[in-house]
Write an enzyme that holds these catalytic residues in place. Structure first.
Site, PDB file in Angstrom:
ATOM      1  CE1 TYR A   1      -8.865   4.797   5.274  1.00 12.11           C
ATOM      2  CE2 TYR A   1      -8.968   6.643   3.748  1.00 12.11           C
ATOM      3  CZ  TYR A   1      -8.552   6.106   4.946  1.00 12.11           C
ATOM      4  OH  TYR A   1      -7.812   6.874   5.814  1.00 12.11           O
TER       5      TYR A   1
ATOM      6  NE  ARG B   1      -7.882   3.543  -1.056  1.00  8.59           N
ATOM      7  CZ  ARG B   1      -7.345   4.594  -0.444  1.00  8.59           C
ATOM      8  NH1 ARG B   1      -7.046   5.686  -1.139  1.00  8.59           N
ATOM      9  NH2 ARG B   1      -7.103   4.570   0.847  1.00  8.59           N
TER      10      ARG B   1
ATOM     11  NE  ARG C   1     -11.812  11.772   8.351  1.00  9.83           N
ATOM     12  CZ  ARG C   1     -10.615  11.450   7.883  1.00  9.83           C
ATOM     13  NH1 ARG C   1     -10.005  12.268   7.063  1.00  9.83           N
ATOM     14  NH2 ARG C   1     -10.022  10.334   8.251  1.00  9.83           N
TER      15      ARG C   1
ATOM     16  CG  ASP D   1      -0.711   5.545   3.680  1.00  5.20           C
ATOM     17  OD1 ASP D   1      -1.254   5.377   2.578  1.00  5.20           O
ATOM     18  OD2 ASP D   1      -1.055   6.442   4.466  1.00  5.20           O
TER      19      ASP D   1
ATOM     20  CG  ASN E   1      -5.301  15.214   4.073  1.00  6.88           C
ATOM     21  OD1 ASN E   1      -4.848  16.362   4.002  1.00  6.88           O
ATOM     22  ND2 ASN E   1      -6.554  14.973   4.359  1.00  6.88           N
TER      23      ASN E   1
ATOM     24  CG  HIS F   1      -1.943   1.135   1.164  1.00  3.37           C
ATOM     25  ND1 HIS F   1      -3.244   0.931   0.773  1.00  3.37           N
ATOM     26  CD2 HIS F   1      -1.842   2.458   1.451  1.00  3.37           C
ATOM     27  CE1 HIS F   1      -3.904   2.079   0.813  1.00  3.37           C
ATOM     28  NE2 HIS F   1      -3.070   3.034   1.229  1.00  3.37           N
TER      29      HIS F   1
END
Length: 299
Positions: free
Chosen positions: A158, A125, A131, A251, A256, A32
């Site tokens: 997700y 995905r 949000r 990741d 963010n 990932h």
């Protein structure tokens, strides 16, 4: 020079990670990770919720080699929307050492899906973190799942733990393999046995087509930068309960992140805390991602 300016509160990814003390098993896969831009070559999506710094394929490959991984699974970043060119560019320059997870719209053509399949895409995905999206992708996921089934692709979802009850019946009706990002983002201040996390365990227990990534302790921890001890019981429970259906990834370059930017070397050193034996480490880092993304090499 990128045509975009990163958000003022954007933290740049760690340019000098420590060398991990934990030696990854031969053939380990970072299952990932992402690329951002570079923005002048692969522009970010107008509808993006954040504007990151650039993070190129060359920098990803350098990190892969430095940490000791052999392969990458590159997941389409939300800042690029459904424009998969940056991700596909990684696959095409990886010499077969990278596979991809795309983001697509319902208007994607069969020709485009087959072209992505040829390039090395193996999944799609869908983001259900409220949000981060303007609308939840129920309809598009359902239609795309049926279309990718003949390709042997999987769905990556997700979401956040408090929303699983709302999505549970919809997710479990999907007709393909489903991979959950980051253990469904559990609230690690709550019990590891009981409540919300038991529902997540039930999701995997009752549905053998469901897998989980046990990545991103830096997003889940409340303990502070580079500690993450409060995440260990959750990830260890998933790894030990479902050793043949777990994946791990850095990741990188950590989309963010606002509170702190993790050191990717220290993230690698987190692995033996959640996969405590060589057998579990082999499954988590080699056997499982190879079976899902490079099945042709597992025969």
């Amino acid at each position: 020079m990128s045509e975009f300016t990163a958000d003022n509160d954007w933290l740049h990814w760690c340019k000098a990670p420590v060398k991990p003390a934990f030696k990854l098993p031969d053939g380990a896969v970072d299952a990932h990770c992402h690329v951002f831009g570079p923005g002048h070559q692969f522009p970010f999506a107008p509808e993006r919720k954040y504007t990151p710094c650039d993070a190129s394929k060359e920098q990803l490959f350098a990190l892969r080699d430095y940490l000791g991984f052999q392969r990458n699974v590159v997941v389409q970043a939300t800042c690029h929307g459904s424009d998969n060119r940056a991700m596909l560019d990684v696959l095409l320059h990886s010499e077969g050492r990278a596979k991809g997870v795309a983001t697509v719209k319902p208007t994607v053509t069969d020709e485009e899906l087959h072209a992505m399949d040829f390039a090395g895409v193996r999944g799609v995905r869908f983001n259900f973190v409220k949000r981060l999206v303007d609308a939840l992708p129920f309809d598009s996921l359902e239609s795309i799942a049926e279309r990718i089934k003949p390709l042997g692709w999987h769905i990556v979802i997700y979401f956040e733990a408090q929303d699983l009850a709302e999505y549970y019946d919809f997710f479990t009706a999907l007709p393909v393999t489903v991979v959950v990002d980051h253990m469904g983002r559990p609230d690690v201040t709550k019990p590891v046995v009981g409540g919300e996390f038991d529902q997540f365990i039930r999701l995997l227990d009752d549905n053998p087509n469901f897998w989980s990534k046990v990545s991103c302790p830096e997003r889940l921890s409340k303990a502070g930068p580079h500690d993450y001890e409060d995440v260990i019981p959750f990830a260890r429970r998933v790894v030990e309960s479902f050793p043949d259906r777990v994946l791990w990834g850095t990741d990188w370059p950590h989309p963010n992140m606002k509170s702190h930017m993790p050191d990717d070397g220290k993230l690698v050193d987190f692995i033996p805390h959640i996969a405590t034996t060589q057998t579990l480490q082999q499954k988590l880092l080699v056997d499982n991602p190879m079976r899902l993304y490079w099945p042709e090499l597992c025969k």
